[in-house]
Write a protein that holds these residues in place. Structure first.
Motif, PDB file in Angstrom:
ATOM      1  N   SER A   1      -9.658  24.636  10.757  1.00 26.50           N
ATOM      2  CA  SER A   1     -10.100  23.355  11.312  1.00 26.50           C
ATOM      3  C   SER A   1     -10.083  22.248  10.270  1.00 26.50           C
ATOM      4  O   SER A   1      -9.897  21.073  10.600  1.00 26.50           O
ATOM      5  CB  SER A   1     -11.509  23.496  11.903  1.00 26.50           C
ATOM      6  OG  SER A   1     -12.429  23.902  10.894  1.00 26.50           O
ATOM      7  N   GLN A   2     -10.283  22.605   8.984  1.00 26.44           N
ATOM      8  CA  GLN A   2     -10.287  21.593   7.937  1.00 26.44           C
ATOM      9  C   GLN A   2      -8.890  21.027   7.705  1.00 26.44           C
ATOM     10  O   GLN A   2      -8.737  19.841   7.387  1.00 26.44           O
ATOM     11  CB  GLN A   2     -10.829  22.197   6.635  1.00 26.44           C
ATOM     12  CG  GLN A   2     -12.298  22.613   6.708  1.00 26.44           C
ATOM     13  CD  GLN A   2     -13.218  21.428   6.973  1.00 26.44           C
ATOM     14  OE1 GLN A   2     -13.075  20.371   6.359  1.00 26.44           O
ATOM     15  NE2 GLN A   2     -14.153  21.604   7.888  1.00 26.44           N
TER      16      GLN A   2
ATOM     17  N   ALA B   1     -11.241  10.179  13.133  1.00 29.52           N
ATOM     18  CA  ALA B   1     -11.241  11.333  14.042  1.00 29.52           C
ATOM     19  C   ALA B   1     -11.260  10.918  15.508  1.00 29.52           C
ATOM     20  O   ALA B   1     -10.901  11.713  16.387  1.00 29.52           O
ATOM     21  CB  ALA B   1     -12.440  12.233  13.740  1.00 29.52           C
TER      22      ALA B   1
ATOM     23  N   LEU C   1     -13.851   9.698   7.782  1.00 31.24           N
ATOM     24  CA  LEU C   1     -13.202  10.644   8.692  1.00 31.24           C
ATOM     25  C   LEU C   1     -13.718  10.479  10.114  1.00 31.24           C
ATOM     26  O   LEU C   1     -12.952  10.590  11.080  1.00 31.24           O
ATOM     27  CB  LEU C   1     -13.462  12.074   8.207  1.00 31.24           C
ATOM     28  CG  LEU C   1     -12.950  13.187   9.133  1.00 31.24           C
ATOM     29  CD1 LEU C   1     -11.430  13.142   9.253  1.00 31.24           C
ATOM     30  CD2 LEU C   1     -13.414  14.551   8.639  1.00 31.24           C
ATOM     31  N   GLU C   2     -15.006  10.196  10.285  1.00 33.82           N
ATOM     32  CA  GLU C   2     -15.588  10.059  11.613  1.00 33.82           C
ATOM     33  C   GLU C   2     -14.889   8.957  12.415  1.00 33.82           C
ATOM     34  O   GLU C   2     -14.724   9.071  13.641  1.00 33.82           O
ATOM     35  CB  GLU C   2     -17.091   9.756  11.521  1.00 33.82           C
ATOM     36  CG  GLU C   2     -17.935  10.893  10.960  1.00 33.82           C
ATOM     37  CD  GLU C   2     -17.766  11.066   9.459  1.00 33.82           C
ATOM     38  OE1 GLU C   2     -17.241  10.130   8.799  1.00 33.82           O
ATOM     39  OE2 GLU C   2     -18.118  12.148   8.944  1.00 33.82           O
TER      40      GLU C   2
ATOM     41  N   LYS D   1      -7.919  18.103   9.926  1.00 34.66           N
ATOM     42  CA  LYS D   1      -8.564  16.813   9.652  1.00 34.66           C
ATOM     43  C   LYS D   1      -7.761  15.967   8.670  1.00 34.66           C
ATOM     44  O   LYS D   1      -8.121  14.806   8.427  1.00 34.66           O
ATOM     45  CB  LYS D   1      -9.978  17.046   9.116  1.00 34.66           C
ATOM     46  CG  LYS D   1     -10.908  17.692  10.135  1.00 34.66           C
ATOM     47  CD  LYS D   1     -12.285  17.949   9.544  1.00 34.66           C
ATOM     48  CE  LYS D   1     -13.203  18.619  10.570  1.00 34.66           C
ATOM     49  NZ  LYS D   1     -14.550  18.904  10.018  1.00 34.66           N
TER      50      LYS D   1
ATOM     51  N   HIS E   1      -8.603  14.113   3.740  1.00 34.32           N
ATOM     52  CA  HIS E   1      -9.965  14.660   3.852  1.00 34.32           C
ATOM     53  C   HIS E   1     -10.148  15.820   2.880  1.00 34.32           C
ATOM     54  O   HIS E   1     -11.205  15.949   2.246  1.00 34.32           O
ATOM     55  CB  HIS E   1     -10.215  15.123   5.283  1.00 34.32           C
ATOM     56  CG  HIS E   1     -11.488  15.878   5.469  1.00 34.32           C
ATOM     57  ND1 HIS E   1     -12.726  15.282   5.355  1.00 34.32           N
ATOM     58  CD2 HIS E   1     -11.729  17.187   5.754  1.00 34.32           C
ATOM     59  CE1 HIS E   1     -13.673  16.185   5.568  1.00 34.32           C
ATOM     60  NE2 HIS E   1     -13.089  17.355   5.803  1.00 34.32           N
TER      61      HIS E   1
END
Length: 538
Positions: free
Chosen positions: A19-20, A127, A123-124, A23, A27
């Motif tokens: 999952s990382q 995303a 990132l938020e 991103k 990140h």
């Protein structure tokens, strides 16, 4: 550091949840302060960029100065000479740098700056636009094709569809606050520049001639075609010799107009060698896409190119990709072009089959078509057409009302009619339906009455197959309502009524069967259809 400690450190670097990776590489760099490239990004040895031209003779160490096209001279008396230079660049390089164009230096600078600031967002915020849906109007992601890449690329990207611009603008990111205004301005001006360059390219091919009004019709075909902006961010890489920003590829569309900052990274394949393109401030790097190579019948080349990364500076680039959204007719007998176009029409299982063909097993287009036909020609399912209506039957215990609804629904699907187009058919069958319903009602009443009187069960009338040749006598034995029962309003009558509405008839696309198959069995589906068939070989 001992070998054991080094091994444990590398193992820790590779112990990154899947999952990382999704991103983005930026990140990972921000979160882990990477000192080594994670295993997921390490290419096989044969695919890695090389450190020097000494180790591998097929890599040129010095930079390549691409042909330079002065846009301002295209508008002046020197146009014929510039067109010859443009043709030479497209034919032998597939790339050129466009200078003195109509887009101001300030617009170019702000375009690079605002996209760099987008990737600096938390990132938020980024995303919100991360998705693997290829059809998304806006898509933020990582690598080249993050759902398919077995080895990821050292790259994050933002893709924005730009046509039609007014309909898409509100879907774009709201941060940074000026991103919509800056990108919209750049998209509009880049579209005008694309059309001007395409006009020159078509003229260099001899397709259009300068200053002729009829040529406007050809250029108008390009005005409403698709445009997509792709901003790419390449963070500094601790081991740039192990990975790539983008793998070798060619662009799918007609033309790509690329803006880049001062950091080197773009490499193209020229004369079987990989060479680095030297950036020119405020210049567009323009390259021929697959569509243009096909459109030019192979004269202009869509060239492989790649992106290398470095361990010191990040790099930002913005590409404006212009593609054709509709199907173009291809008039060519060139085997290489036909073989290149063919896989573009494949997907799913057929594309998997094509990718699995042994190397050097196809030497011409006829061989490719023959192998494809043997593999798939007789396995294609036939789509329903107007002729398929003849096979529709009213099933047992199905009322005429339900049958007409089912029949009408299929007619609308096949003939692409508005549902209201079937109202006339329903009106014509209204009397049939009413009489059938009255007959059914009378049968139910009689059955109920017979049960109350204790008599035998009443059997509704059914035609006797042994007396089909004398149907008139059988019908005369029935009441007047018998004329409106389903035996008289069968699918043949309904078809006749339908064709009176002038519904367009679409005959099925006939595909030849595999050699050796039973032709009669293969064409059983098409019985009753008058159509000239190609002779089936033994």
């Amino acid at each position: 550091m001992s070998p054991a400690m080094a091994l444990n450190e590398q193992k820790g670097k590779d112990d990154i949840p899947k999952s990382q990776y999704q991103k983005g590489v930026k990140h990972l760099c921000e979160k882990g302060h990477l000192n080594a490239v994670p295993k997921k990004y390490i290419l096989p040895v044969s695919e890695r960029p090389t450190k020097s031209s000494v180790e591998h003779s097929n890599v040129v160490k010095q930079n390549l100065q691409l042909p330079i096209i002065d846009f301002s001279e295209l508008l002046g008396s020197n146009r014929p000479q510039v067109l010859r230079s443009l043709a030479n660049a497209c034919q032998h390089y597939g790339f050129f740098q466009l200078v003195n164009h109509c887009i101001s230096e300030d617009v170019v600078r702000r375009m690079i700056d605002v996209n760099g600031r987008f990737f600096d967002l938390p990132l938020e915020e980024r995303a919100k636009y991360m998705t693997t849906d290829m059809r998304a109007l806006i898509r933020c992601g990582t690598s080249f094709s993050q759902t398919k890449d077995t080895v990821l690329c050292w790259r994050d990207f933002l893709k924005l569809l730009c046509h039609p611009l007014p309909d898409l603008l509100l879907h774009w990111p709201a941060s940074p606050v000026d991103i919509r205004k800056v990108v919209a301005t750049n998209a509009e001006e880049t579209k005008h520049l694309f059309l001007a360059v395409m006009e020159a390219i078509l003229e260099s091919l001899g397709i259009v001639e300068a200053n002729q009004e009829e040529d406007d019709n050809i250029l108008k075909e390009f005005e409403n075609e698709s445009q997509m902006m792709v901003a790419s961010f390449y963070p500094p890489c601790p081991q740039p010799d192990l990975t790539l920003g983008m793998p070798p590829h060619s662009d799918y569309g007609f033309l790509t107009l690329l803006l880049q900052d001062e950091v080197e990274g773009l490499q193209i394949q020229h004369q079987d060698k990989w060479v680095t393109v030297q950036p020119i401030p405020n210049a567009f790097v323009v390259n021929v896409g697959d569509h243009l190579e096909i459109y030019s019948n192979g004269k202009y080349k869509s060239v492989l190119h790649t992106i290398v990364v470095n361990e010191i500076k990040s790099r930002v680039s913005v590409a404006s990709l212009h593609s054709v959204s509709k199907t173009e007719n291809l008039y060519t007998n060139d085997d290489a072009i036909l073989c290149c176009v063919f896989p573009m029409s494949l997907k799913g299982e057929t594309l998997t089959w094509y990718d699995g063909l042994p190397p050097r097993s196809i030497d011409n287009f006829d061989t490719l078509v023959e192998r494809f036909s043997v593999q798939y020609a007789t396995s294609w399912s036939h789509c329903m057409t107007s002729a398929s209506l003849a096979s529709l039957q009213q099933v047992d215990d199905e009322s005429l009302h339900k049958f007409i609804d089912r029949f009408g629904h299929i007619v609308v699907q096949i003939c692409k009619l508005n549902p209201k187009s079937m109202d006339e058919l329903r009106e014509r069958t209204k009397d049939y339906i009413q009489m059938e319903e009255m007959s059914r009602f009378r049968n139910k009443v009689r059955q109920k009455s017979d049960k109350q009187e204790g008599s035998t069960k009443y059997e509704p009338y059914k035609s006797d197959k042994r007396h089909k040749s004398n149907k008139c006598q059988l019908l005369l034995k029935r009441s007047r309502y018998g004329r409106y029962t389903p035996q008289m309003a069968n699918h043949t009558t309904i078809l006749k009524e339908t064709f009176n509405l002038e519904v367009p008839i679409k005959l099925p696309l006939m595909k030849p069967p595999r050699s050796g198959l039973d032709a009669a069995k293969y064409y059983k589906y098409h019985c009753g259809i008058v159509i000239t068939q190609k002779t089936v070989g033994p």
